[in-house]
Write a protein that holds these residues in place. Structure first.
Motif, mmCIF file in Angstrom:
data_model
loop_
_atom_site.group_PDB
_atom_site.id
_atom_site.type_symbol
_atom_site.label_atom_id
_atom_site.label_comp_id
_atom_site.label_asym_id
_atom_site.label_seq_id
_atom_site.Cartn_x
_atom_site.Cartn_y
_atom_site.Cartn_z
ATOM 1 N N GLY A 72 0.670 -1.277 -0.227
ATOM 2 C CA GLY A 72 0.556 -0.080 -0.128
ATOM 3 C C GLY A 72 0.829 1.051 -0.324
ATOM 4 O O GLY A 72 0.488 2.292 -0.677
ATOM 5 N N SER A 73 1.837 1.207 0.738
ATOM 6 C CA SER A 73 2.375 2.486 0.566
ATOM 7 C C SER A 73 3.851 2.384 -0.793
ATOM 8 O O SER A 73 3.322 3.857 -0.572
ATOM 9 C CB SER A 73 4.237 1.859 1.512
ATOM 10 O OG SER A 73 3.752 1.874 3.078
ATOM 11 N N LEU A 74 4.208 1.236 -0.947
ATOM 12 C CA LEU A 74 4.695 1.624 -2.651
ATOM 13 C C LEU A 74 3.019 1.958 -4.062
ATOM 14 O O LEU A 74 4.239 3.046 -4.201
ATOM 15 C CB LEU A 74 5.404 0.617 -2.607
ATOM 16 C CG LEU A 74 6.348 0.237 -1.497
ATOM 17 C CD1 LEU A 74 6.468 -1.482 -2.129
ATOM 18 C CD2 LEU A 74 7.339 1.402 -2.031
ATOM 19 N N ALA A 75 2.032 1.839 -3.417
ATOM 20 C CA ALA A 75 1.111 2.175 -4.364
ATOM 21 C C ALA A 75 1.110 3.678 -4.282
ATOM 22 O O ALA A 75 0.330 4.570 -5.272
ATOM 23 C CB ALA A 75 0.170 1.941 -4.416
ATOM 24 N N TRP A 76 0.979 4.312 -3.095
ATOM 25 C CA TRP A 76 0.731 5.670 -2.808
ATOM 26 C C TRP A 76 1.776 6.063 -1.210
ATOM 27 O O TRP A 76 1.138 6.510 -0.102
ATOM 28 C CB TRP A 76 -0.811 5.878 -1.692
ATOM 29 C CG TRP A 76 -1.640 4.923 -2.235
ATOM 30 C CD1 TRP A 76 -2.132 5.160 -3.780
ATOM 31 C CD2 TRP A 76 -2.793 4.051 -2.335
ATOM 32 N NE1 TRP A 76 -3.097 5.143 -4.342
ATOM 33 C CE2 TRP A 76 -3.685 3.976 -3.186
ATOM 34 C CE3 TRP A 76 -2.719 3.117 -1.425
ATOM 35 C CZ2 TRP A 76 -4.720 2.990 -3.331
ATOM 36 C CZ3 TRP A 76 -2.671 1.338 -2.350
ATOM 37 C CH2 TRP A 76 -3.733 1.548 -2.943
ATOM 38 N N PRO A 77 3.203 6.271 -2.375
ATOM 39 C CA PRO A 77 3.878 6.816 -1.290
ATOM 40 C C PRO A 77 3.523 7.994 -1.035
ATOM 41 O O PRO A 77 4.165 8.829 0.777
ATOM 42 C CB PRO A 77 5.090 7.178 -2.384
ATOM 43 C CG PRO A 77 4.601 7.605 -3.392
ATOM 44 C CD PRO A 77 3.400 6.700 -3.582
ATOM 45 N N ALA A 78 3.245 9.238 -1.404
ATOM 46 C CA ALA A 78 2.009 10.542 -0.814
ATOM 47 C C ALA A 78 1.595 10.461 1.150
ATOM 48 O O ALA A 78 2.138 10.716 1.734
ATOM 49 C CB ALA A 78 1.686 11.287 -1.944
ATOM 50 N N HIS A 79 0.672 8.964 0.490
ATOM 51 C CA HIS A 79 0.011 9.380 1.628
ATOM 52 C C HIS A 79 1.186 8.247 3.013
ATOM 53 O O HIS A 79 0.540 8.473 4.059
ATOM 54 C CB HIS A 79 -1.557 7.967 1.736
ATOM 55 C CG HIS A 79 -2.341 8.303 0.578
ATOM 56 N ND1 HIS A 79 -1.767 8.289 -0.900
ATOM 57 C CD2 HIS A 79 -3.476 8.540 0.890
ATOM 58 C CE1 HIS A 79 -2.910 8.675 -1.200
ATOM 59 N NE2 HIS A 79 -4.513 8.834 -0.531
ATOM 60 N N HIS A 80 1.582 7.534 2.625
ATOM 61 C CA HIS A 80 3.036 6.974 3.765
ATOM 62 C C HIS A 80 3.870 8.356 4.414
ATOM 63 O O HIS A 80 3.732 7.460 5.178
ATOM 64 C CB HIS A 80 4.110 6.634 2.859
ATOM 65 C CG HIS A 80 4.707 5.490 3.338
ATOM 66 N ND1 HIS A 80 5.295 4.291 3.696
ATOM 67 C CD2 HIS A 80 5.987 5.543 3.675
ATOM 68 C CE1 HIS A 80 6.292 4.000 5.278
ATOM 69 N NE2 HIS A 80 6.660 5.413 5.024
ATOM 70 N N PHE A 81 4.619 8.717 3.925
ATOM 71 C CA PHE A 81 4.634 9.870 4.244
ATOM 72 C C PHE A 81 3.870 10.852 5.375
ATOM 73 O O PHE A 81 4.791 11.347 6.093
ATOM 74 C CB PHE A 81 5.741 10.259 3.274
ATOM 75 C CG PHE A 81 6.852 9.591 2.855
ATOM 76 C CD1 PHE A 81 8.030 9.437 3.982
ATOM 77 C CD2 PHE A 81 7.002 9.527 1.545
ATOM 78 C CE1 PHE A 81 9.041 8.597 3.069
ATOM 79 C CE2 PHE A 81 8.208 8.525 0.845
ATOM 80 C CZ PHE A 81 8.711 8.350 1.741
ATOM 81 N N VAL A 82 2.780 10.815 4.616
ATOM 82 C CA VAL A 82 1.994 11.699 5.468
ATOM 83 C C VAL A 82 1.496 11.173 6.626
ATOM 84 O O VAL A 82 1.234 11.674 8.053
ATOM 85 C CB VAL A 82 0.657 12.751 5.414
ATOM 86 C CG1 VAL A 82 -0.399 12.758 5.417
ATOM 87 C CG2 VAL A 82 1.505 13.421 3.522
ATOM 88 N N VAL A 83 1.328 9.718 7.002
ATOM 89 C CA VAL A 83 0.938 9.315 7.846
ATOM 90 C C VAL A 83 1.651 9.368 8.365
ATOM 91 O O VAL A 83 1.625 9.288 9.930
ATOM 92 C CB VAL A 83 0.235 7.963 7.269
ATOM 93 C CG1 VAL A 83 -0.043 7.052 8.467
ATOM 94 C CG2 VAL A 83 -1.071 8.156 6.842
ATOM 95 N N PHE A 84 3.056 9.047 8.440
ATOM 96 C CA PHE A 84 3.978 8.141 8.995
ATOM 97 C C PHE A 84 4.673 9.741 9.614
ATOM 98 O O PHE A 84 4.907 9.510 10.857
ATOM 99 C CB PHE A 84 5.524 8.001 7.754
ATOM 100 C CG PHE A 84 6.339 7.711 8.720
ATOM 101 C CD1 PHE A 84 7.149 6.787 9.543
ATOM 102 C CD2 PHE A 84 7.781 8.935 8.596
ATOM 103 C CE1 PHE A 84 8.110 6.341 9.812
ATOM 104 C CE2 PHE A 84 8.455 8.703 9.916
ATOM 105 C CZ PHE A 84 9.439 7.717 10.412
ATOM 106 N N THR A 85 4.188 10.962 9.198
ATOM 107 C CA THR A 85 4.936 12.130 9.638
ATOM 108 C C THR A 85 4.014 12.251 10.856
ATOM 109 O O THR A 85 4.799 12.947 11.724
ATOM 110 C CB THR A 85 4.850 13.048 9.090
ATOM 111 O OG1 THR A 85 5.780 12.870 7.489
ATOM 112 C CG2 THR A 85 5.010 14.241 9.123
ATOM 113 N N HIS A 86 2.286 11.914 10.643
ATOM 114 C CA HIS A 86 1.805 12.017 12.199
ATOM 115 C C HIS A 86 2.330 11.086 13.072
ATOM 116 O O HIS A 86 1.757 11.560 14.439
ATOM 117 C CB HIS A 86 0.022 12.342 11.705
ATOM 118 C CG HIS A 86 0.020 13.475 10.547
ATOM 119 N ND1 HIS A 86 -0.672 15.005 11.375
ATOM 120 C CD2 HIS A 86 0.136 13.820 9.697
ATOM 121 C CE1 HIS A 86 -0.991 15.303 10.273
ATOM 122 N NE2 HIS A 86 -0.779 15.085 9.381
ATOM 123 N N LEU A 87 1.787 9.773 12.759
ATOM 124 C CA LEU A 87 2.589 9.048 13.633
ATOM 125 C C LEU A 87 3.333 9.073 14.652
ATOM 126 O O LEU A 87 4.063 9.214 16.211
ATOM 127 C CB LEU A 87 2.652 7.462 12.746
ATOM 128 C CG LEU A 87 1.822 6.567 12.362
ATOM 129 C CD1 LEU A 87 2.036 6.073 11.470
ATOM 130 C CD2 LEU A 87 0.609 6.855 13.185
#
Length: 310
Positions: A133-148
């Motif tokens: 999922g992260s590789l498919a939507w990398p922008a989502h991944h980094f936004v979620v990681f930043t908030h986590l």
């Protein structure tokens, strides 16, 4: 199985127990006001003043408090993987960073669950699905990681403190207030005070009012994140500092603070010359404290026994 942790913080008196809770509540009040009225100013000012310093102090706490987790060959593997991640950030290789980040989680899962094969297999499958999922939507991944990353202090404070007041205040600022902001409870008070590109919470995924809510949430959580690492745990968990200083005598006493201050000044100079470059340099160096949190959290969930927190 990880050996039981020894007590690393002295028992707190009733008066002392309430001081961290009152301090965090007061800080949360100020942080919320700033996040609502000037989220970008709060984000940038906090990042410039406390970004580098909190990296140093968080690593000091984690390496001291969890010395029996972050040690030996396991620590070497983690540092090697995080160094690759840091290079990926410098070279702008986001998908490679994602892959190596999941490899780090897989290594931590293997270390924590090597004697629990069914849980290990489930963890590997879950990581594989999440990585896809992260590789498919990398922008989502980094936004979620930043908030986590900004909510991780809840787990460290919960592990450290037995105080119901401290835990309740932490749940309030980590979960309740952000949830209320995202639900629109303070929409009439939120004011975006500049270009969203200056916030790590900026994302092309959302716009309009939800984007403004995310900016406010990020500014609030980042400020409280700094409160935990720069004030709360250095002040009230001195035994973690002592254990770190036993491991790294060169950074005893004021030297860790001095290192953080020097790093902050150097970062400020780079930011003044070129904000984007400064952000990139900081993001690369910050991978060490950000990514080392997650193996420790896995150890807390799967290997540390109940009743061993101080």
């Amino acid at each position: 199985m990880l050996p039981p942790m020894t007590a690393t913080a002295p028992a707190l008196t009733r008066t002392a127990v309430n001081l961290p809770a009152l301090g965090m509540a007061a800080a949360a009040t100020v942080a919320l006001a700033a996040a609502l009225r000037a989220p970008l100013a709060a984000t940038v000012a906090g990042f410039v003043v406390f970004g580098a310093l909190h990296n140093v102090l968080e690593l000091r706490y984690v390496l001291g408090r969890f010395a029996q987790v972050l040690t030996g060959r396991f620590l070497g593997v983690l540092v090697g993987l995080v160094t690759i991640i840091a290079l990926c950030r410098l070279l702008a290789l986001p998908r490679t960073e994602i892959l190596v980040g999941y490899a780090l989680l897989a290594a931590a899962s293997l270390w924590c669950l090597k004697h629990r094969p069914l849980l290990l297999a489930a963890a590997i499958v879950l990581l594989a699905v999440a990585a896809a999922g992260s590789l498919a939507w990398p922008a989502h991944h980094f936004v979620v990681f930043t908030h986590l990353h900004n909510i991780v202090p809840l787990f460290f404070v919960w592990e450290w403190s037995r105080s119901p007041a401290v835990r309740a205040v932490c749940v309030g600022w980590v979960l309740v207030i952000p949830a209320a902001l995202l639900a629109g409870a303070a929409d009439s008070l939120i004011r975006v005070d500049g270009p969203v590109k200056f916030s790590p919470a900026a994302t092309p995924l959302l716009d309009g009012q939800m984007a403004a809510r995310l900016l406010a949430v990020f500014a609030f959580l980042q400020t409280m994140h700094y409160v935990v690492w720069v004030w709360l745990l250095p002040r009230y968990a001195p035994s973690a500092t002592r254990r770190f200083e036993e491991r790294v005598p060169a950074l005893t006493g004021w030297r860790a603070w001095a290192l953080g201050a020097i790093a902050a000044c150097a970062l400020a100079l780079i930011l003044l010359a070129d904000y984007s470059t400064g952000r990139g340099v900081y993001a690369s160096l910050a991978t060490y404290h950000a990514y080392l949190e997650f193996p420790v959290l896995l150890a807390l969930v799967f290997t540390l026994r109940k009743g061993q927190q101080s």
